[in-house]
Scaffold this motif. Structure first.
Motif, short mmCIF file in Angstrom:
data_model
loop_
_atom_site.label_atom_id
_atom_site.label_comp_id
_atom_site.label_asym_id
_atom_site.label_seq_id
_atom_site.Cartn_x
_atom_site.Cartn_y
_atom_site.Cartn_z
N PHE A 31 -7.09 61.70 -21.78
CA PHE A 31 -6.44 62.71 -22.62
C PHE A 31 -5.25 63.22 -21.83
O PHE A 31 -5.19 63.09 -20.60
CB PHE A 31 -7.40 63.87 -22.97
CG PHE A 31 -7.57 64.88 -21.88
CD1 PHE A 31 -8.47 64.68 -20.85
CD2 PHE A 31 -6.82 66.05 -21.88
CE1 PHE A 31 -8.61 65.60 -19.83
CE2 PHE A 31 -6.95 67.00 -20.86
CZ PHE A 31 -7.85 66.77 -19.83
N VAL A 32 -4.28 63.76 -22.54
CA VAL A 32 -3.15 64.41 -21.88
C VAL A 32 -2.74 65.61 -22.73
O VAL A 32 -2.86 65.59 -23.96
CB VAL A 32 -1.96 63.44 -21.66
CG1 VAL A 32 -1.41 62.92 -22.98
CG2 VAL A 32 -0.85 64.11 -20.85
N ILE A 33 -2.35 66.69 -22.05
CA ILE A 33 -1.80 67.86 -22.74
C ILE A 33 -0.41 68.09 -22.17
O ILE A 33 -0.25 68.28 -20.96
CB ILE A 33 -2.68 69.11 -22.53
CG1 ILE A 33 -4.09 68.85 -23.07
CG2 ILE A 33 -2.05 70.33 -23.22
CD1 ILE A 33 -5.10 69.94 -22.71
N GLN A 34 0.59 68.02 -23.04
CA GLN A 34 1.97 68.22 -22.61
C GLN A 34 2.47 69.57 -23.12
O GLN A 34 2.35 69.87 -24.30
CB GLN A 34 2.85 67.05 -23.09
CG GLN A 34 2.69 65.85 -22.15
CD GLN A 34 2.91 64.51 -22.78
OE1 GLN A 34 2.49 64.27 -23.91
NE2 GLN A 34 3.55 63.60 -22.05
N GLU A 35 3.00 70.36 -22.21
CA GLU A 35 3.64 71.61 -22.63
C GLU A 35 5.05 71.27 -23.05
O GLU A 35 5.75 70.53 -22.35
CB GLU A 35 3.64 72.65 -21.50
CG GLU A 35 4.15 74.01 -21.98
CD GLU A 35 4.02 75.10 -20.93
OE1 GLU A 35 3.63 74.80 -19.79
OE2 GLU A 35 4.32 76.27 -21.27
N HIS A 36 5.45 71.77 -24.21
CA HIS A 36 6.70 71.32 -24.83
C HIS A 36 7.49 72.54 -25.30
O HIS A 36 7.12 73.18 -26.30
CB HIS A 36 6.35 70.39 -26.00
CG HIS A 36 7.54 69.72 -26.61
ND1 HIS A 36 7.42 68.84 -27.68
CD2 HIS A 36 8.85 69.78 -26.32
CE1 HIS A 36 8.62 68.40 -28.01
NE2 HIS A 36 9.51 68.96 -27.20
N ALA A 37 8.55 72.85 -24.55
CA ALA A 37 9.44 73.94 -24.94
C ALA A 37 10.48 73.37 -25.88
O ALA A 37 11.57 72.98 -25.47
CB ALA A 37 10.08 74.57 -23.71
#
Ligand code: MN
Length: 201
Positions: A31-37
């Motif tokens: 799994f991956v969680i990307q923070e995206h501004a």
């Protein structure tokens, strides 16, 4: 096939996002969680399922408190190679803004029905899946529950909820207390400063 929507939205002569492909090389799925501004700040929650990354945008990010129900809106499948992506998506491109790999690791599918394991693709089709994350920031069980729409509907909405297990912790708030990338230790601001648009400097 599942990458068609991903490719259609992007101009790979402008963005440094991967064109496709990639392999996790793991026995267990990742799994991956990307923070995206982006135009609106969110966290992209992605699960490897049958060779692609099933994806949801989670506006508030994941919680470690089982009392929190976090809205998760499905987005297009991403190629596995996307699990390594962090950088700046240029102005004018889909998702323009800065991305970091906020958490990553393996997960186990723990969805069961009548005492038998349900394959994750089937669980997601039915709108209810249970997974156990083995990340650096997030660990333990999470439930994904669809509460509006049907699979591939435009109006589909889900909730991401921490299961009440040993890893649950109402006092932690990793979304604010642990902002660094798990692959580069950089924050969003540091990535933006290092790779940002020269026109703004
Ligand atoms: Mn995003």
């Amino acid at each position: 096939m599942s990458e068609a929507r991903y490719k259609k939205k992007r101009d790979f002569s402008s963005t440094s996002e991967p064109e496709g492909g990639g392999r996790s090389g793991n026995k267990r799925p990742i799994f991956v969680i990307q923070e995206h501004a982006a135009s609106s700040h969110h966290f992209d929650f992605r699960l490897e399922v049958d060779g692609a990354l099933k994806s949801w945008a989670v506006p508030k990010g994941p919680s470690t408190d089982p009392r929190d129900k976090r809205l998760a809106v499905p987005t297009e499948d991403h190629p596995l190679a996307y699990a390594d992506f962090e950088g700046v998506i240029p102005e004018g491109q889909y998702g323009a803004g800065t991305v970091i790999v906020w958490d990553r690791g393996e997960y186990d599918n723990i969805t069961e029905k009548n005492g038998k394991r349900v394959p994750l693709a089937e669980a997601l089709e039915h709108g209810h899946a249970l997974i156990r994350l083995h990340g650096k920031k997030l660990r333990g069980g999470y439930a994904l529950q669809r509460f509006r729409g049907r699979q591939s509907d435009d109006g589909e909405q889900w909730l991401l909820i921490k299961m009440d297990d040993d890893e649950a912790d109402a006092r932690r708030n990793p979304v604010s207390s642990e902002p660094e990338s798990v692959i580069s230790a950089r924050t969003l601001d540091e990535v933006r400063a290092a790779e940002g648009d020269d026109r703004n400097s």
